[in-house]
Design an enzyme around this catalytic site. Structure first.
Site, PDB file in Angstrom:
ATOM      1  N   GLN A 152       1.792  -3.125  25.164  1.00 22.41           N
ATOM      2  CA  GLN A 152       2.562  -2.829  26.376  1.00 22.41           C
ATOM      3  C   GLN A 152       1.688  -2.224  27.465  1.00 22.41           C
ATOM      4  OE1 GLN A 152       5.465  -3.947  26.744  1.00 22.41           O
ATOM      5  NE2 GLN A 152       6.029  -4.386  24.638  1.00 22.41           N
TER       6      GLN A 152
ATOM      7  N   ASP B 288      -2.761   0.167  19.711  1.00 22.10           N
ATOM      8  CA  ASP B 288      -1.922  -1.003  19.926  1.00 22.10           C
ATOM      9  C   ASP B 288      -1.621  -1.048  21.433  1.00 22.10           C
ATOM     10  OD1 ASP B 288       0.193  -2.684  20.353  1.00 22.10           O
ATOM     11  OD2 ASP B 288       1.511  -1.785  18.854  1.00 22.10           O
TER      12      ASP B 288
ATOM     13  N   CYS C 224      12.226  -3.463  17.088  1.00 20.93           N
ATOM     14  CA  CYS C 224      11.206  -3.406  16.021  1.00 20.93           C
ATOM     15  C   CYS C 224      10.618  -2.010  15.917  1.00 20.93           C
ATOM     16  CB  CYS C 224      10.091  -4.433  16.244  1.00 20.93           C
ATOM     17  SG  CYS C 224      10.661  -6.116  16.218  1.00 20.93           S
TER      18      CYS C 224
ATOM     19  N   HIS D  23       5.740   0.477  16.782  1.00 26.53           N
ATOM     20  CA  HIS D  23       6.365  -0.831  16.518  1.00 26.53           C
ATOM     21  C   HIS D  23       6.138  -1.168  15.041  1.00 26.53           C
ATOM     22  CE1 HIS D  23       6.716  -5.261  16.773  1.00 26.53           C
ATOM     23  NE2 HIS D  23       7.336  -5.085  17.922  1.00 26.53           N
TER      24      HIS D  23
ATOM     25  N   LYS E 146       2.490 -11.280  26.341  1.00 25.30           N
ATOM     26  CA  LYS E 146       3.073 -10.181  27.132  1.00 25.30           C
ATOM     27  C   LYS E 146       2.284  -9.977  28.424  1.00 25.30           C
ATOM     28  CE  LYS E 146       4.606  -7.816  22.998  1.00 25.30           C
ATOM     29  NZ  LYS E 146       6.054  -7.681  22.924  1.00 25.30           N
TER      30      LYS E 146
END
Ligand code: PMP
Length: 422
Positions: A220, A217, A380, A140, A243
């Site tokens: 998700q 990261d 993104c 991202h 999220k």
């Protein structure tokens, strides 16, 4: 974990009741899943941001009204109570991540701010000309641009790990290309476009064998995979509350205590100091050192409520539920000739696709007329789009509340797209 988990009693959910619930009933907890007319809204954009359960909405309303006061400063009872609730939220996050201490939990605005914090603070203190940072082709922008900014400032350079044919970060290639100059590797746990899941433990072994730190990261991953910082082996982990069924404006940076202890402040201001004079300021230990200013009090309380909600239902059940929806969607889309599925079979919660001769924005607009919300665009992740040879993709992403009716509505909408575009 060394710290006990202290819950704000007001935030306690009926966990036993939630754990018994059929996943089909979960939808009723989310008031955002209706159209203005009160009919079902088929929200397939949870990877962008998740809808909020009533428990989170209630917790934030209470934190903004009857319980509201500042934290860490007040001498009056309500502020002391709010401080307890705020720090209980930090313990709650530590438990969620199986961190070794809540001192390893830094509250940030979101993953984007967390990555910028690590890049500017750790990177600013540690990167030198000739050093290198290793990213992957599927990152991202928020796991690319902060590294470019600090690379420009320090004279470090960036290398990119390629992907396998089915859209995973190619760890075999990473093992070959990593060198002692690589000081840090920063990778997505789950791709926000392809849903591919990284073997974090293996990535950590490869990074550490070369002497590099590993930042993950987890934007998700956190809403769908059980996380254990002791087992994963990475050095930094980040996620965004919004999220994970929590509010916007709150996210988490986890880092090993020894690494945080050596990092200089990112922002300066109140709450992050030990002593201030005009000649010299000394800083508070982590995590306060990285939390300048009045924190996102309400949002942090909301995040704790979201973690309670998710844990009560159970991440294993959530993952199994989403896996079944992904498998069903991929199977159905595979039957449509004009559709090209992107990403691996075992994608987590996300199905990206391209349709011959139809721009993803047109797919998104037509689906919207059928009360189906998907994401269409570059997500993104422009370097990944370049790799895939597309400008944009259509992406359906699932959450705790998604069900068969969403897939049926998606398929019906895609029938309309095909009818319109012939
Ligand atoms: N990384 C990934 C993989 C993401 O999906 C996102 C959000 N789309 C981000 C980072 C940035 O998160 P935020 O905008 O909440 O800071």
């Amino acid at each position: 974990m060394s710290s006990p988990v202290v819950r704000h009693p007001e935030l306690a959910l009926d966990e036993a009741e939630l754990a018994m619930r059929d996943m089909r009933d979960v939808r009723a907890d989310f008031p955002g899943l209706l159209t203005p007319a009160g009919t079902p809204w088929h929200y397939l954009d949870t990877a962008a941001t998740a809808q909020k359960p009533q428990a989170v909405i209630d917790a934030t309303v209470r934190a903004m009204s009857a319980d509201y006061a500042t934290v860490h400063r007040g001498v009056y009872a309500r502020s002391a109570d709010m401080t307890l609730a705020f720090e209980a939220a930090r313990l709650r996050v530590a438990k969620f991540l199986n961190a070794s201490s809540s001192d390893e939990i830094v509250f940030v605005r979101g993953a984007t701010e967390g990555i910028n914090l690590v890049a500017q603070s750790w990177g600013g203190a540690n990167l030198r000309p000739g050093d290198r940072i290793l990213l992957s082709q599927l990152e991202h922008h928020s796991n690319i641009v902060p590294w470019q900014l600090i690379a420009q400032r320090t004279g470090a350079a960036i290398d990119v790990v390629p992907l396998t044919a089915d859209g995973r970060i190619d760890l075999d290639a990473m093992a070959v290309m990593i060198r002692p100059e690589h000081r840090l590797v920063a990778l997505a746990h789950v791709s926000n476009v392809l849903g591919s899941v990284l073997d974090v433990q293996r990535a950590a072994r490869i990074a550490h064998d070369a002497g590099a730190l590993l930042l993950i990261d987890g934007c998700q991953a956190a809403p769908r995979l059980a996380l254990d910082m002791q087992a994963l082996g990475c050095d930094f982990y980040l996620f965004s509350g919004h999220k994970l069924y929590g509010p916007t404006g709150i996210g988490v940076l986890w880092a090993r205590a020894a690494i945080l202890a050596d990092m200089p402040p990112y922002h300066g201001g109140g709450a992050m100091i030990d002593k201030v004079t005009f000649e010299r300021t000394s800083y508070a230990p982590p995590p306060a050192r990285f939390e300048a200013g009045t924190p996102a009090i309400v949002e942090t309380i909301g995040l704790a409520a979201a973690l309670d909600y998710v844990d009560a239902i159970g991440l294993d059940r959530i993952a199994a539920h989403e896996d079944a929806l992904v498998a069903r969607t991929r199977e159905a889309l595979r039957g449509i000739n004009s559709i090209r599925l992107l990403g691996p079979e075992d994608a987590a919660g996300i199905v990206s696709f391209a349709m011959d001769g139809v721009h993803p924005h047109d797919i998104g607009t037509i689906l919207d007329e059928n009360d189906v919300a998907i994401r269409a665009g570059h997500h993104c992740a422009q370097p990944l789009m370049a790799h895939l040879g597309v400008e944009a993709t259509a992406r359906a992403s699932f959450g705790i509340y998604s069900d068969e009716s969403d897939i049926e509505a998606l398929l019906k909408g895609l029938d309309r797209v095909r009818a319109i575009f012939g």
